[in-house]
Design a protein around this motif. Structure first.
Motif, PDB file in Angstrom:
ATOM      1  N   VAL A  64       0.833  -1.204   0.000  1.00  0.00           N
ATOM      2  CA  VAL A  64       0.000   0.000   0.000  1.00  0.00           C
ATOM      3  C   VAL A  64       0.867   1.253   0.000  1.00  0.00           C
ATOM      4  CG1 VAL A  64      -1.656   1.344   1.362  1.00  0.00           C
ATOM      5  CG2 VAL A  64      -1.981  -1.125   1.082  1.00  0.00           C
ATOM      6  N   ARG A  65       1.958   1.238   0.761  1.00  0.00           N
ATOM      7  CA  ARG A  65       2.797   2.434   0.930  1.00  0.00           C
ATOM      8  C   ARG A  65       3.620   2.735  -0.314  1.00  0.00           C
ATOM      9  NH1 ARG A  65       4.356   5.101   5.562  1.00  0.00           N
ATOM     10  NH2 ARG A  65       6.272   6.325   5.453  1.00  0.00           N
ATOM     11  N   LEU A 134      -2.073  -6.209  -2.287  1.00  0.00           N
ATOM     12  CA  LEU A 134      -2.375  -5.858  -3.675  1.00  0.00           C
ATOM     13  C   LEU A 134      -3.853  -5.525  -3.846  1.00  0.00           C
ATOM     14  CD1 LEU A 134      -0.212  -8.546  -5.513  1.00  0.00           C
ATOM     15  CD2 LEU A 134       0.131  -6.067  -5.577  1.00  0.00           C
ATOM     16  N   LEU A 135      -4.706  -6.284  -3.186  1.00  0.00           N
ATOM     17  CA  LEU A 135      -6.142  -6.031  -3.284  1.00  0.00           C
ATOM     18  C   LEU A 135      -6.510  -4.716  -2.590  1.00  0.00           C
ATOM     19  CD1 LEU A 135      -7.377  -9.678  -2.648  1.00  0.00           C
ATOM     20  CD2 LEU A 135      -7.664  -8.371  -4.765  1.00  0.00           C
ATOM     21  N   ARG A 136      -5.898  -4.426  -1.454  1.00  0.00           N
ATOM     22  CA  ARG A 136      -6.202  -3.173  -0.753  1.00  0.00           C
ATOM     23  C   ARG A 136      -5.621  -1.970  -1.483  1.00  0.00           C
ATOM     24  NH1 ARG A 136      -4.994  -5.797   5.111  1.00  0.00           N
ATOM     25  NH2 ARG A 136      -6.968  -6.917   5.270  1.00  0.00           N
ATOM     26  N   GLU A 140      -9.921  -3.114  -3.709  1.00  0.00           N
ATOM     27  CA  GLU A 140     -10.809  -4.211  -4.104  1.00  0.00           C
ATOM     28  C   GLU A 140     -11.192  -5.030  -2.870  1.00  0.00           C
ATOM     29  OE1 GLU A 140      -8.601  -6.246  -7.135  1.00  0.00           O
ATOM     30  OE2 GLU A 140      -9.190  -4.817  -8.694  1.00  0.00           O
ATOM     31  N   TYR A 141     -11.889  -4.383  -1.951  1.00  0.00           N
ATOM     32  CA  TYR A 141     -12.242  -5.033  -0.690  1.00  0.00           C
ATOM     33  C   TYR A 141     -13.300  -6.113  -0.894  1.00  0.00           C
ATOM     34  CZ  TYR A 141      -9.480  -1.767   2.052  1.00  0.00           C
ATOM     35  OH  TYR A 141      -8.433  -1.065   2.600  1.00  0.00           O
ATOM     36  N   ARG A 142     -14.157  -5.932  -1.855  1.00  0.00           N
ATOM     37  CA  ARG A 142     -15.180  -6.954  -2.111  1.00  0.00           C
ATOM     38  C   ARG A 142     -14.529  -8.256  -2.565  1.00  0.00           C
ATOM     39  NH1 ARG A 142     -19.807  -5.718  -6.475  1.00  0.00           N
ATOM     40  NH2 ARG A 142     -17.948  -5.483  -7.769  1.00  0.00           N
ATOM     41  N   ARG A 143     -13.579  -8.144  -3.487  1.00  0.00           N
ATOM     42  CA  ARG A 143     -12.892  -9.349  -3.961  1.00  0.00           C
ATOM     43  C   ARG A 143     -12.079  -9.993  -2.838  1.00  0.00           C
ATOM     44  NH1 ARG A 143      -9.722  -8.810  -9.528  1.00  0.00           N
ATOM     45  NH2 ARG A 143     -11.905  -8.590 -10.190  1.00  0.00           N
ATOM     46  N   ALA A 190      -7.274 -14.207  -6.490  1.00  0.00           N
ATOM     47  CA  ALA A 190      -8.010 -12.933  -6.572  1.00  0.00           C
ATOM     48  C   ALA A 190      -7.074 -11.773  -6.876  1.00  0.00           C
ATOM     49  CB  ALA A 190      -8.752 -12.691  -5.264  1.00  0.00           C
ATOM     50  N   ALA A 191      -5.895 -11.752  -6.250  1.00  0.00           N
ATOM     51  CA  ALA A 191      -4.967 -10.638  -6.429  1.00  0.00           C
ATOM     52  C   ALA A 191      -4.369 -10.602  -7.830  1.00  0.00           C
ATOM     53  CB  ALA A 191      -3.859 -10.722  -5.390  1.00  0.00           C
TER      54      ALA A 191
END
Length: 422
Positions: A64-65, A134-136, A140-143, A190-191
């Motif tokens: 994220v950073r 990667l999702l955050r 893409e919190y739903r995934r 997912a990612a």
């Protein structure tokens, strides 16, 4: 704030499913194994999660950073994967040492030592912080929630199979191990959906070269994550070492039910951290609002634990576990405190002060460990729960003091910068 609550909604939806199914597999495990055997089960799970927590870097925070920009995700993920491989290697050695020494300090039968080491190894191979990051990063919190739902589903399915065909500690450990593998695979799928992995970016040097303070941030967040693990898993091990397997089993049940709020606190932290990173100018305001909301939710949850907790314990775990009621209530209060402090801790980490956050957590936790044996001699499981409550309260007070100090320094710095122009 709208996006924070939307992200929290998806995370809490996943937590809600996990909470409901956790009651099912907790009931199956406790009622099938009984207090003592469930204690052996709790010790093995705590060993696996302790090893993973101690050596696992909080790689989702790094993604994220440093994942912004066209090439950012690939470089950040490559650095995170390299750290995960390092964690698995070091963790295997740590697990071997802990399991080999277990007969000297833990009430764990010799025939379960290999089961314990196997669970530790599988937990290390199933580290999933990088795909979560990667999702955050892409919000893409739903995934992510859909992928994470695999864990409680596989766990409850495995618990049912263990209850039917292998009603032993080993059977339930196999169910937990299968769930770890399944959720890790699900999150990676997912990612990487729609994104081709670039294995040439796997490196321990690329990100540190571009960001001089990277290793300091890596080590401080790893230490902070290790402390969060210590607050629960190491405490279970120490309770078992001091009081025996029955105490470990009882504390595990009290902790899982009473500290559900800690899981909620972690959910709040995970949802708010990306926003704080991208909105530094409004970070303090966001954190303050989240803490106020958390205070109300925490108070309500403690009232539920007080008035409904005893019946819930007997209904879920059985009459044998009624004795852990007051420990559960105390841990619920501690969970409420952690819920209030979640956004404050995220604010410090997002501002690059993970080292400060580590120290604020480390000192109270060290005090809790130091007085644990005395507290248990005084009040048994309630004494252990009071140690955790005290550590949480001191940590949250420390977070608030550190944030006020940071705000004061920022105001003074801005004033100095503005005077020449005036």
């Amino acid at each position: 704030m709208r996006r924070i609550f939307q992200n929290m909604g998806w995370l809490l939806g996943g937590r809600g499913l996990n909470a409901v199914l956790s009651l099912v597999y907790l009931a199956l495990a406790t009622r099938t194994l009984g207090l003592a055997e469930f204690g052996h089960f709790a010790i093995i799970v705590a060993l696996g999660q302790t090893v993973t927590g101690l050596v696992n870097f909080q790689t989702w925070q790094f993604v994220v950073r440093w994942g912004a920009g066209a090439d950012g995700p690939a470089r950040a993920a490559g650095f995170a994967v390299a750290l995960d491989l390092l964690s698995a290697t070091v963790g295997t050695l740590v697990a071997a040492g802990l399991v080999a020494s277990a007969p000297l300090w833990l009430p764990l039968p010799e025939e379960l030592l290999w089961v314990a080491f196997g669970y530790c190894a599988i937990s290390l191979l199933s580290i999933r912080s990088t795909p979560t990051g990667l999702l955050r990063l892409r919000f893409e919190y739903r995934r992510a929630t859909t992928a994470e739902a695999v864990q409680p589903i596989v766990r409850v399915t495995g618990a049912i199979l263990a209850w039917l065909f292998m009603p032993t500690v080993t059977g339930f450990i196999l169910a937990w191990a299968a769930a770890e593998v399944a959720v890790s695979i699900s999150l990676w799928i997912a990612a990487l959906k729609g994104h081709k992995p670039d294995f040439s970016q796997v490196s321990l040097t690329t990100i540190p070269r571009a960001n001089p303070g990277a290793w300091r941030f890596v080590l401080s967040t790893n230490a902070l994550g290790s402390l969060q693990v210590a607050g629960k898993q190491v405490m279970i091990l120490l309770v078992g070492a001091i009081g025996g397997e029955a105490f470990a089993g009882g504390f595990r049940v009290a902790s899982q039910l009473g500290q559900a709020l800690v899981q909620l606190a972690q959910t709040v932290s995970k949802a708010i951290y990306p926003e704080l990173v991208h909105a530094q100018d409004r970070a303090l305001q966001i954190a303050r609002r989240m803490a106020n909301i958390a205070l109300i939710g925490g108070a309500l949850a403690v009232l539920v634990a007080i008035f409904v907790g005893r019946e819930a314990l007997v209904l879920i775990a059985g009459e044998e576990f009624r004795i852990v009621y007051w420990a559960m209530v105390i841990l619920a209060v501690g969970g409420a405190v952690e819920l209030v402090g979640a956004s404050l801790e995220s604010l410090l980490v997002s501002a690059g002060r993970a080292g400060t956050a580590f120290l604020v957590r480390a000192v109270p936790m060290a005090i809790a460990f130091a007085v644990l044996e005395t507290a248990m001699g005084w009040q048994g499981l309630k004494g252990a729960a009071l140690c955790m409550l005290g550590a949480s309260a001191l940590a949250v007070i420390g977070f608030w003091v550190a944030i006020l100090d940071q705000a004061r320094i920022s105001i003074e710095f801005d004033g100095e910068e503005k005077r020449p122009a005036e």
